[in-house]
Design a protein around this motif. Structure first.
Motif, PDB file in Angstrom:
ATOM      1  N   LEU A 112       0.864  -1.181   0.000  1.00  0.00           N
ATOM      2  CA  LEU A 112       0.000   0.000   0.000  1.00  0.00           C
ATOM      3  C   LEU A 112       0.895   1.223   0.000  1.00  0.00           C
ATOM      4  O   LEU A 112       1.722   1.385   0.888  1.00  0.00           O
ATOM      5  CB  LEU A 112      -0.897   0.002   1.243  1.00  0.00           C
ATOM      6  N   TRP A 113       0.749   2.048  -1.027  1.00  0.00           N
ATOM      7  CA  TRP A 113       1.538   3.270  -1.133  1.00  0.00           C
ATOM      8  C   TRP A 113       0.796   4.383  -0.405  1.00  0.00           C
ATOM      9  O   TRP A 113      -0.414   4.547  -0.565  1.00  0.00           O
ATOM     10  CB  TRP A 113       1.719   3.637  -2.591  1.00  0.00           C
ATOM     11  N   LEU A 114       1.540   5.161   0.393  1.00  0.00           N
ATOM     12  CA  LEU A 114       0.980   6.257   1.183  1.00  0.00           C
ATOM     13  C   LEU A 114       1.711   7.545   0.843  1.00  0.00           C
ATOM     14  O   LEU A 114       2.885   7.534   0.510  1.00  0.00           O
ATOM     15  CB  LEU A 114       1.172   5.991   2.682  1.00  0.00           C
ATOM     16  N   GLY A 115       1.018   8.644   1.001  1.00  0.00           N
ATOM     17  CA  GLY A 115       1.650   9.940   0.840  1.00  0.00           C
ATOM     18  C   GLY A 115       0.814  10.873  -0.005  1.00  0.00           C
ATOM     19  O   GLY A 115       0.125  10.455  -0.916  1.00  0.00           O
ATOM     20  N   SER A 116       0.880  12.122   0.361  1.00  0.00           N
ATOM     21  CA  SER A 116       0.151  13.147  -0.365  1.00  0.00           C
ATOM     22  C   SER A 116       1.034  14.384  -0.432  1.00  0.00           C
ATOM     23  O   SER A 116       1.660  14.742   0.560  1.00  0.00           O
ATOM     24  CB  SER A 116      -1.153  13.457   0.364  1.00  0.00           C
ATOM     25  N   PRO A 117       1.168  14.979  -1.591  1.00  0.00           N
ATOM     26  CA  PRO A 117       0.358  14.780  -2.787  1.00  0.00           C
ATOM     27  C   PRO A 117       0.790  13.597  -3.650  1.00  0.00           C
ATOM     28  O   PRO A 117       0.080  13.197  -4.561  1.00  0.00           O
ATOM     29  CB  PRO A 117       0.520  16.088  -3.551  1.00  0.00           C
ATOM     30  N   HIS A 118       1.985  13.029  -3.368  1.00  0.00           N
ATOM     31  CA  HIS A 118       2.460  11.870  -4.115  1.00  0.00           C
ATOM     32  C   HIS A 118       3.008  10.838  -3.135  1.00  0.00           C
ATOM     33  O   HIS A 118       3.497  11.196  -2.065  1.00  0.00           O
ATOM     34  CB  HIS A 118       3.557  12.278  -5.109  1.00  0.00           C
ATOM     35  N   PRO A 119       2.964   9.556  -3.473  1.00  0.00           N
ATOM     36  CA  PRO A 119       3.448   8.517  -2.558  1.00  0.00           C
ATOM     37  C   PRO A 119       4.926   8.687  -2.208  1.00  0.00           C
ATOM     38  O   PRO A 119       5.753   8.920  -3.081  1.00  0.00           O
ATOM     39  CB  PRO A 119       3.236   7.221  -3.331  1.00  0.00           C
ATOM     40  N   PHE A 120       5.220   8.573  -0.912  1.00  0.00           N
ATOM     41  CA  PHE A 120       6.609   8.623  -0.468  1.00  0.00           C
ATOM     42  C   PHE A 120       6.888   7.613   0.639  1.00  0.00           C
ATOM     43  O   PHE A 120       8.002   7.530   1.148  1.00  0.00           O
ATOM     44  CB  PHE A 120       7.009  10.044  -0.019  1.00  0.00           C
ATOM     45  N   VAL A 121       5.879   6.814   0.996  1.00  0.00           N
ATOM     46  CA  VAL A 121       5.989   5.767   2.011  1.00  0.00           C
ATOM     47  C   VAL A 121       5.134   4.595   1.537  1.00  0.00           C
ATOM     48  O   VAL A 121       4.143   4.789   0.833  1.00  0.00           O
ATOM     49  CB  VAL A 121       5.464   6.272   3.378  1.00  0.00           C
ATOM     50  N   ALA A 122       5.511   3.372   1.928  1.00  0.00           N
ATOM     51  CA  ALA A 122       4.714   2.202   1.573  1.00  0.00           C
ATOM     52  C   ALA A 122       4.655   1.243   2.749  1.00  0.00           C
ATOM     53  O   ALA A 122       5.563   1.197   3.575  1.00  0.00           O
ATOM     54  CB  ALA A 122       5.308   1.488   0.368  1.00  0.00           C
ATOM     55  N   ILE A 123       3.563   0.499   2.798  1.00  0.00           N
ATOM     56  CA  ILE A 123       3.457  -0.622   3.733  1.00  0.00           C
ATOM     57  C   ILE A 123       3.687  -1.870   2.890  1.00  0.00           C
ATOM     58  O   ILE A 123       2.946  -2.120   1.936  1.00  0.00           O
ATOM     59  CB  ILE A 123       2.089  -0.674   4.429  1.00  0.00           C
ATOM     60  N   VAL A 124       4.740  -2.596   3.231  1.00  0.00           N
ATOM     61  CA  VAL A 124       5.165  -3.726   2.410  1.00  0.00           C
ATOM     62  C   VAL A 124       5.531  -4.920   3.273  1.00  0.00           C
ATOM     63  O   VAL A 124       5.840  -4.779   4.454  1.00  0.00           O
ATOM     64  CB  VAL A 124       6.386  -3.357   1.538  1.00  0.00           C
ATOM     65  N   GLU A 125       5.486  -6.098   2.653  1.00  0.00           N
ATOM     66  CA  GLU A 125       6.007  -7.304   3.274  1.00  0.00           C
ATOM     67  C   GLU A 125       7.388  -7.536   2.679  1.00  0.00           C
ATOM     68  O   GLU A 125       7.520  -7.681   1.464  1.00  0.00           O
ATOM     69  CB  GLU A 125       5.090  -8.488   3.000  1.00  0.00           C
ATOM     70  N   GLN A 126       8.413  -7.533   3.551  1.00  0.00           N
ATOM     71  CA  GLN A 126       9.787  -7.734   3.109  1.00  0.00           C
ATOM     72  C   GLN A 126      10.528  -8.571   4.146  1.00  0.00           C
ATOM     73  O   GLN A 126      10.367  -8.342   5.347  1.00  0.00           O
ATOM     74  CB  GLN A 126      10.551  -6.405   2.996  1.00  0.00           C
ATOM     75  N   ASP A 127      11.339  -9.461   3.691  1.00  0.00           N
ATOM     76  CA  ASP A 127      12.219 -10.222   4.579  1.00  0.00           C
ATOM     77  C   ASP A 127      11.469 -10.890   5.728  1.00  0.00           C
ATOM     78  O   ASP A 127      11.975 -10.964   6.857  1.00  0.00           O
ATOM     79  CB  ASP A 127      13.333  -9.318   5.137  1.00  0.00           C
ATOM     80  N   GLY A 128      10.259 -11.336   5.473  1.00  0.00           N
ATOM     81  CA  GLY A 128       9.480 -12.051   6.479  1.00  0.00           C
ATOM     82  C   GLY A 128       8.802 -11.176   7.518  1.00  0.00           C
ATOM     83  O   GLY A 128       8.267 -11.699   8.497  1.00  0.00           O
ATOM     84  N   VAL A 129       8.816  -9.854   7.340  1.00  0.00           N
ATOM     85  CA  VAL A 129       8.139  -8.934   8.258  1.00  0.00           C
ATOM     86  C   VAL A 129       7.321  -7.940   7.447  1.00  0.00           C
ATOM     87  O   VAL A 129       7.446  -7.858   6.225  1.00  0.00           O
ATOM     88  CB  VAL A 129       9.140  -8.184   9.171  1.00  0.00           C
ATOM     89  N   ILE A 130       6.494  -7.178   8.150  1.00  0.00           N
ATOM     90  CA  ILE A 130       5.695  -6.135   7.496  1.00  0.00           C
ATOM     91  C   ILE A 130       6.249  -4.804   7.962  1.00  0.00           C
ATOM     92  O   ILE A 130       6.469  -4.598   9.161  1.00  0.00           O
ATOM     93  CB  ILE A 130       4.205  -6.283   7.828  1.00  0.00           C
ATOM     94  N   ARG A 131       6.466  -3.916   7.005  1.00  0.00           N
ATOM     95  CA  ARG A 131       7.117  -2.643   7.309  1.00  0.00           C
ATOM     96  C   ARG A 131       6.359  -1.465   6.723  1.00  0.00           C
ATOM     97  O   ARG A 131       5.760  -1.572   5.658  1.00  0.00           O
ATOM     98  CB  ARG A 131       8.517  -2.604   6.694  1.00  0.00           C
ATOM     99  N   ILE A 132       6.490  -0.355   7.408  1.00  0.00           N
ATOM    100  CA  ILE A 132       6.178   0.940   6.813  1.00  0.00           C
ATOM    101  C   ILE A 132       7.546   1.530   6.504  1.00  0.00           C
ATOM    102  O   ILE A 132       8.359   1.742   7.399  1.00  0.00           O
ATOM    103  CB  ILE A 132       5.382   1.858   7.755  1.00  0.00           C
ATOM    104  N   ARG A 133       7.768   1.767   5.220  1.00  0.00           N
ATOM    105  CA  ARG A 133       9.114   2.121   4.780  1.00  0.00           C
ATOM    106  C   ARG A 133       9.068   3.253   3.758  1.00  0.00           C
ATOM    107  O   ARG A 133       8.175   3.317   2.918  1.00  0.00           O
ATOM    108  CB  ARG A 133       9.753   0.887   4.152  1.00  0.00           C
ATOM    109  N   ALA A 134      10.045   4.127   3.817  1.00  0.00           N
ATOM    110  CA  ALA A 134      10.137   5.235   2.872  1.00  0.00           C
ATOM    111  C   ALA A 134      10.420   4.719   1.461  1.00  0.00           C
ATOM    112  O   ALA A 134      11.174   3.763   1.278  1.00  0.00           O
ATOM    113  CB  ALA A 134      11.233   6.203   3.306  1.00  0.00           C
ATOM    114  N   LEU A 135       9.786   5.364   0.495  1.00  0.00           N
ATOM    115  CA  LEU A 135      10.049   5.077  -0.909  1.00  0.00           C
ATOM    116  C   LEU A 135      11.208   5.953  -1.370  1.00  0.00           C
ATOM    117  O   LEU A 135      11.259   7.146  -1.062  1.00  0.00           O
ATOM    118  CB  LEU A 135       8.809   5.380  -1.757  1.00  0.00           C
ATOM    119  N   VAL A 136      12.128   5.351  -2.099  1.00  0.00           N
ATOM    120  CA  VAL A 136      13.305   6.067  -2.578  1.00  0.00           C
ATOM    121  C   VAL A 136      13.340   5.966  -4.099  1.00  0.00           C
ATOM    122  O   VAL A 136      13.141   4.890  -4.663  1.00  0.00           O
ATOM    123  CB  VAL A 136      14.594   5.464  -1.978  1.00  0.00           C
ATOM    124  N   VAL A 137      13.604   7.095  -4.731  1.00  0.00           N
ATOM    125  CA  VAL A 137      13.762   7.133  -6.184  1.00  0.00           C
ATOM    126  C   VAL A 137      15.253   7.211  -6.485  1.00  0.00           C
ATOM    127  O   VAL A 137      15.952   8.116  -6.012  1.00  0.00           O
ATOM    128  CB  VAL A 137      13.031   8.347  -6.798  1.00  0.00           C
TER     129      VAL A 137
END
Length: 105
Positions: free
Chosen positions: A23-48
């Motif tokens: 799930l991508w989060l952020g306004s006005p544009h996504p900059f954080v996501a809730i993701v499943e990674q490495d066997g855990v669930i994270r809220i993590r910053a999106l990096v370009v």
């Protein structure tokens, strides 16, 4: 993607509980996501990646003559700082309920 309103805590909780991730989060544009990674669930910053963004911008300008902020933010990957991490969706939901929720998420 045009600028979007924040997802909000209630919708984020519903997605986590239902397993509707990522799930991508952020306004006005996504900059954080809730993701499943490495066997855990994270809220993590999106990096370009700057090199990837520049290559995509150059290609878009050559093909279409435009480069919009939306195109830049679509390149975001959940590789930045971890804001929250939990072993299960239930644990993440409890942590989300307890944390101060950023207005722009």
């Amino acid at each position: 993607m045009a600028p979007i309103p924040p997802v909000g805590r209630a919708r984020a909780l519903a997605a986590v509980r239902a397993g509707d991730l990522p799930l991508w989060l952020g306004s006005p544009h996504p900059f954080v996501a809730i993701v499943e990674q490495d066997g855990v669930i994270r809220i993590r910053a999106l990096v370009v990646d700057p090199a990837e963004a520049e290559a995509a911008r150059t290609a878009s300008l050559a093909a279409h003559g435009h480069w919009l902020p939306e195109q830049h933010y679509e390149l975001g990957r959940p590789t930045g700082p971890i804001h929250l991490e939990a072993a299960t969706r239930a644990e993440l939901a409890a942590a989300i309920e307890a944390m101060p929720w950023p207005e722009r998420w």
